[in-house]
Write an enzyme that holds these catalytic residues in place. Structure first.
Site: not given
Ligand code: NAP
Length: 249
Positions: A156, A160
């Site tokens: 991961y 990133k």
């Molecule tokens: P999440 O709640 O797990 O949601 C992930 C989203 O990505 C879901 O809508 C999923 O869609 C979509 N996704 C995953 N693989 C995909 C693919 N191959 N094609 C299209 N859509 C895909 O995650 P989140 O926390 O909202 O994270 C959003 C972004 O923020 C990510 O890039 C994550 O790495 C980043 N981020 C999150 C955090 C945190 O603490 N939450 C911190 C730093 C960065 P489906 O459900 O339809 O599969």
């Protein structure tokens, strides 16, 4: 007039979590938002419905962004209907956390395919039309893990860090077409992604964050909103940490 009136935005992974908050925010700013999802059709539908109920405009588009041809097709469909993509938010992402010693080749490959190649796939096709229309905004969601590393996230954090490097190069290559490329590096944010970790780890996450709290998806969406319109017109190639100060300690 709203800031993004007349603009078309594509938000990947917008059915849940941070992506859903971004889609709602850009729609509230006046954009027509394409809500992309891979598997969560119902959730994506609910996001689009909430946007419409609040007087905004949203459409669904299913696509696994790890797949080059499907991504090309999704973006070409949007362009054929709208004639443009003004804002691309590369938000979709996954984790497959485990220590290096236990990490399989598949764990590494699927995370890179979604988080890094997925950004390439979407950006490659969207940037082409943005260059023709002489303007666009590319906003990619990276992570604090790509800046400072995180135990259990070799795959991961590499993906990133790659997104941040790609952002700087995109900014240099695409600036002449009036396209900006910026990244946001969230810290620990309340979504399904962080919901799976134990309370003990959550407490540790909060204790290591100077502001002593987790972020909300709306905190990230507000930063995306800034990079999506003219308030940020002279900013490109940057990574903005939205992490409660985690990356500075
Ligand atoms: P999440 O709640 O797990 O949601 C992930 C989203 O990505 C879901 O809508 C999923 O869609 C979509 N996704 C995953 N693989 C995909 C693919 N191959 N094609 C299209 N859509 C895909 O995650 P989140 O926390 O909202 O994270 C959003 C972004 O923020 C990510 O890039 C994550 O790495 C980043 N981020 C999150 C955090 C945190 O603490 N939450 C911190 C730093 C960065 P489906 O459900 O339809 O599969």
């Amino acid at each position: 007039m709203k800031r993004l009136e007349g603009k078309t935005a594509l938000v990947t992974g917008a059915g849940r979590g941070i992506g859903a908050a971004i889609a709602k925010k850009l729609a509230a700013d006046g954009a027509l938002v394409y809500v992309n999802y891979a598997a969560s059709k119902e959730a994506a539908n609910a996001v689009a419905k909430e946007i419409e109920d609040n007087g905004g405009k949203a459409l669904l588009c299913q696509c696994n962004i790890s797949d080059y041809d499907s991504t090309k097709e999704m973006i070409e469909n949007i362009i054929s209907k709208e004639g443009a993509i003004d804002i691309l938010v590369n938000n979709a992402g996954i984790t497959r956390d485990t220590l290096l010693s236990r990490m399989s080749e598949e764990d590494f490959d699927v995370v890179i395919a979604a988080n890094l190649k997925g950004v390439f796939n979407c950006t490659k096709h969207a940037a082409k039309v943005m260059a023709k229309q002489n303007g666009g905004r590319i906003i990619s969601i990276a992570s604090v893990a790509g800046l400072i590393g995180n135990i259990g996230q070799v795959n991961y954090s590499a993906s990133k860090a790659g997104v941040m490097g790609m952002t700087r190069t995109l900014a240099a290559e695409l600036g002449r077409y009036g396209i900006t490329a910026n990244a946001i590096a969230p810290g620990f944010t309340k979504t399904d992604m962080t919901d799976v970790v134990s309370d003990k780890i959550k407490e540790k996450m909060i204790a290591s964050t100077p502001l002593r709290t987790m972020g909300e998806p709306a905190d990230i969406a507000n930063a995306v909103s800034f990079f999506a319109d003219d308030r940020s017109r002279f900013i490109t190639g940057q990574v903005l940490s939205v992490d409660g100060g985690l990356s500075i300690v």
